[in-house]
Scaffold this active site. Structure first.
Site, PDB file in Angstrom:
ATOM      1  N   LYS A  49      37.900  50.992  43.512  1.00 11.89           N
ATOM      2  CA  LYS A  49      36.975  50.700  44.617  1.00 11.89           C
ATOM      3  C   LYS A  49      36.421  51.980  45.235  1.00 11.89           C
ATOM      4  O   LYS A  49      35.252  52.045  45.605  1.00 11.89           O
ATOM      5  CB  LYS A  49      37.686  49.879  45.691  1.00 11.89           C
ATOM      6  CG  LYS A  49      38.367  48.632  45.170  1.00 11.89           C
ATOM      7  CD  LYS A  49      37.406  47.664  44.559  1.00 11.89           C
ATOM      8  CE  LYS A  49      38.134  46.383  44.170  1.00 11.89           C
ATOM      9  NZ  LYS A  49      37.238  45.357  43.648  1.00 11.89           N
ATOM     10  N   HIS A  66      30.141  44.987  42.904  1.00 10.04           N
ATOM     11  CA  HIS A  66      31.416  44.277  42.754  1.00 10.04           C
ATOM     12  C   HIS A  66      31.172  43.031  41.898  1.00 10.04           C
ATOM     13  O   HIS A  66      31.164  41.911  42.401  1.00 10.04           O
ATOM     14  CB  HIS A  66      31.935  43.890  44.149  1.00 10.04           C
ATOM     15  CG  HIS A  66      33.354  43.428  44.186  1.00 10.04           C
ATOM     16  ND1 HIS A  66      33.845  42.629  45.207  1.00 10.04           N
ATOM     17  CD2 HIS A  66      34.402  43.640  43.349  1.00 10.04           C
ATOM     18  CE1 HIS A  66      35.127  42.375  44.996  1.00 10.04           C
ATOM     19  NE2 HIS A  66      35.483  42.976  43.877  1.00 10.04           N
ATOM     20  N   SER A 107      36.524  39.414  46.753  1.00  7.19           N
ATOM     21  CA  SER A 107      37.875  39.585  46.212  1.00  7.19           C
ATOM     22  C   SER A 107      38.619  38.253  46.161  1.00  7.19           C
ATOM     23  O   SER A 107      38.564  37.472  47.119  1.00  7.19           O
ATOM     24  CB  SER A 107      38.643  40.570  47.082  1.00  7.19           C
ATOM     25  OG  SER A 107      37.960  41.798  47.123  1.00  7.19           O
ATOM     26  N   ASP A 144      35.407  43.113  37.281  1.00  4.43           N
ATOM     27  CA  ASP A 144      35.424  43.457  38.709  1.00  4.43           C
ATOM     28  C   ASP A 144      34.239  44.321  39.148  1.00  4.43           C
ATOM     29  O   ASP A 144      33.777  44.184  40.267  1.00  4.43           O
ATOM     30  CB  ASP A 144      36.737  44.184  39.044  1.00  4.43           C
ATOM     31  CG  ASP A 144      37.059  44.195  40.538  1.00  4.43           C
ATOM     32  OD1 ASP A 144      36.943  43.137  41.179  1.00  4.43           O
ATOM     33  OD2 ASP A 144      37.427  45.266  41.058  1.00  4.43           O
ATOM     34  N   ARG A 200      49.707  41.101  41.467  1.00  2.00           N
ATOM     35  CA  ARG A 200      48.694  41.481  40.479  1.00  2.00           C
ATOM     36  C   ARG A 200      49.316  41.845  39.147  1.00  2.00           C
ATOM     37  O   ARG A 200      50.468  42.242  39.073  1.00  2.00           O
ATOM     38  CB  ARG A 200      47.915  42.694  40.996  1.00  2.00           C
ATOM     39  CG  ARG A 200      47.159  42.470  42.307  1.00  2.00           C
ATOM     40  CD  ARG A 200      45.693  42.295  42.090  1.00  2.00           C
ATOM     41  NE  ARG A 200      44.998  41.802  43.273  1.00  2.00           N
ATOM     42  CZ  ARG A 200      43.687  41.546  43.286  1.00  2.00           C
ATOM     43  NH1 ARG A 200      42.951  41.738  42.214  1.00  2.00           N
ATOM     44  NH2 ARG A 200      43.101  41.078  44.373  1.00  2.00           N
TER      45      ARG A 200
END
Ligand code: GTP
Ligand code: SPV
Ligand code: MN
Length: 590
Positions: free
Chosen positions: A217, A237, A259, A286, A375
């Site tokens: 990010k 994104h 997200s 992503d 994750r």
């Protein structure tokens, strides 16, 4: 190779500016040793071995989950921290109301105090990485200095890391400087700071995901979005997915969802049995970097090389490919454990948790067994639907851009913007329920333009202006759409089955772009006619379909008033043509 800090055995092709910076950082942070990452398999294995020996990783059942490990993060460090994330530009307005801002000098002073001696007794890893295919003109490199072996190992999976990246850095001459320390993992001493004007990132006090894996990010979105505006491209994104029809025609879509709103799942979609012959190819899950190509289309590359994906909800039915992909050579973070030492999470559909994500005996009274933002980290090459085009230096041509959010009401299953400028308004007006991907409340609707609220590295008003300008730069623009898989009925049940069935919507989107599908004009854009959406083989009531496609004018008038208020909060930097699009939408609703 690890060496004493006063003798950092830099690889011979490390450029002088990088060597100097590494020495400078070592002098300030005072690590016990320095390790220049080469990205080799042996190095990765050694990192895992060391972490396992230190108790930072737990080896999972080697029979059912070979070469898989579990990492339990500090319980106060389980997600991105947006309130501690800053964009430090000289002028406050350049960061905009969408970012937390700190003056660069003040930020540097604060960080200098935190980084002073923070790596004592630790190994400092120097991680050269390339975001994007090594030989792509669109790729950009960076170096992350970190005192976390977990970060170094994750960067190995998530980026093209090591010797090849270092060689490219030597060729390019410039790179993004990322400095990271886990510090004491104290939320009171945690900052994620960006200096886009000097291509620098400094992150202190977190070892988790987007806070710590600085290529993701921090670099590929916040810093890259800044560079993209200067250079005439877009850093977004977005997932990138190839959809191949039974006739062998492939279209690529780039989709921006906030997200934990379904990007990884859509990027790896399994076509439903009732749509035989369709194939899905994952380019990215992503982030997308989009450039106008010589043919006037927008071309996209995925800057990443791996997935840092949401685990809960993954099972054989929702996402078979992800389920298979994470059965070997995967790092799990904050999942639960079964008695057999297998990873477990909510929505797995089998097994029982014995230990929760903090390693305590599982007690449902304390909440879910796996953390909602647990994750997996896995190399993209393990994805059964990994696109052969994912390494193409020129990227893939984009047929449609799709915005989407998690909205229990209001937003229909799918609608199409009238043109590029209207599409920019659709993106700017996005809102979505918050998720566990960031700390804070979950389930609260907030404005999340282009799914970039936490990630745009500059003032949103300028960002929308840049999007509008991009409309003039590419001669064959993609269509722009909005989807919502998350509509609910009065009892809170999802109206749309989602997952693989989303292909029906992608098919309509592609058919629209190809001029093959009818649409019904509404004030907010075109929605499918009931006949133009493929419903064969799907058990769904016609009344549900009508509800999913309905546009409630009164509710939309209220929404547009909210969007108007939000856009106005950007003051006179707001592009006039965006305000104009808004008033056109208002008159269509009247
Ligand atoms: P980030 O990695 O945070 O950017 O998230 P993402 O956008 O890639 O989200 P992901 O695909 O990981 O999905 C997040 C959650 O939404 C998971 O729990 C999924 O199971 C769930 N989900 C994904 N697609 C759908 C869908 O079509 N319908 C429903 N109901 N849930 C979905
Ligand atoms: C997101 O929050 O959008 C993610 C996960 O993709 S993280 O890398 O933690 O930002
Ligand atoms: Mn994301």
């Amino acid at each position: 190779m690890a060496t004493a800090p006063d003798r950092p055995a830099a690889p011979t092709h490390a450029p002088e500016n990088l060597r100097q910076w590494v020495l400078e950082v070592a002098a300030r942070t005072r690590p016990q040793q320095i390790h220049w990452c080469d990205g080799s398999d042996a190095e990765y294995a050694e990192l895992l071995r060391r972490m396992t020996a230190a108790g930072d990783l737990l080896e999972l059942n080697p029979k059912s989950f070979p070469d898989c490990h579990l990492h339990r993060s500090n319980p106060s460090d389980v997600a991105r921290v947006e309130h501690l994330t800053f964009v430090c530009t000289v002028k406050r307005d350049d960061a905009g109301p969408n970012n937390h801002w700190m003056a660069p000098a003040e930020a540097r002073q604060k960080l200098a105090a935190l980084f002073e001696g923070c790596m004592k007794g630790r190994t400092m890893y120097v991680v050269p990485y390339c975001m994007g295919p090594i030989d792509s003109p669109y790729s950009r490199c960076g170096v992350e200095i970190t005192d976390s072996a977990y970060v170094a190992a994750n960067m190995n999976l998530m980026t093209r890391m090591g010797a090849a990246a270092l060689a490219r850095i030597a060729r390019d001459g410039s790179f993004v400087k990322g400095l990271h320390s886990i510090g004491e993992l104290d939320p009171e001493r945690r900052f994620i700071m960006h200096f886009p004007e000097s291509l620098e990132i400094q992150s202190f006090g977190s070892g988790y995901g987007g806070n710590a894996l600085l290529g993701k990010k921090c670099h590929a979105l916040r810093i890259a979005s800044w560079q993209a505006r200067e250079e005439g491209w877009l850093a977004e994104h977005m997932l990138i997915v190839g959809v191949e029809s039974p006739k062998g025609e492939t279209h690529y879509l780039a989709c921006a969802f906030p997200s934990a709103c379904g990007k990884t799942n859509l990027a790896m979609l399994i076509p439903p049995a009732s749509m035989p012959g369709w194939k899905i190819w994952t380019v990215g899950d992503d982030i997308a970097w989009l450039h106008p190509g010589p043919d006037g289309r927008l071309w996209a590359i995925n800057p990443e090389a791996g997935y840092f994906g949401v685990v809960p909800g993954t099972n054989e039915k929702t996402n078979r490919h992800a389920y298979e992909m994470i059965r070997h050579d995967t790092i799990f973070t904050n999942v639960a454990l079964t008695a057999d030492n297998e990873p477990w999470w909510e929505g797995l559909d089998k097994g029982t948790p014995k230990f929760d994500w903090q390693g305590r005996p599982f007690d449902p009274a304390r909440g879910p067994a796996a953390h909602p933002n647990s994750r997996f980290t896995v190399s993209a090459a393990q994805n059964p639907s990994y696109s052969p085009q994912a390494d193409a230096p020129q990227g893939v041509p984009i047929t449609a851009i799709v915005f989407g959010g998690r909205r229990r009401a209001l937003a229909p299953l799918v609608y199409q913007a009238r043109d590029w400028a209207h599409g920019v308004l659709v993106g700017a007006g996005m809102a979505s329920e918050t998720t566990a991907a960031a700390t804070g409340d979950v389930g609260v609707v907030r404005r999340d333009p282009m799914a970039m609220k936490p990630f745009a590295g500059y003032n949103f008003a300028d960002y929308w202006g840049h999007w509008l300008k991009m409309g003039g730069r590419a001669k064959k623009l993609p269509g722009i759409f909005h989807v919502n898989w998350f509509r609910r009925d009065a009892k809170g049940k999802f109206l749309w089955p989602g997952y693989g069935e989303n292909l029906r919507v992608l098919k309509w989107i592609i058919d629209r772009c190809e001029g093959r599908a009818p649409g019904l004009d509404t004030p907010i854009g075109a929605v499918p006619t009931r006949e133009s959406l493929e419903f064969s083989g799907l058990d769904i009531q016609p009344s549900t379909i009508d509800e999913l496609l309905a546009v409630d004018r009164d509710a939309w008038r209220r929404e547009v008033a909210e969007i108007g208020k939000y856009l106005e909060s950007y003051g006179n930097r707001l592009p006039g043509s965006l305000a104009n699009e808004l008033s056109k939408l208002n008159s269509r609703l009247d």
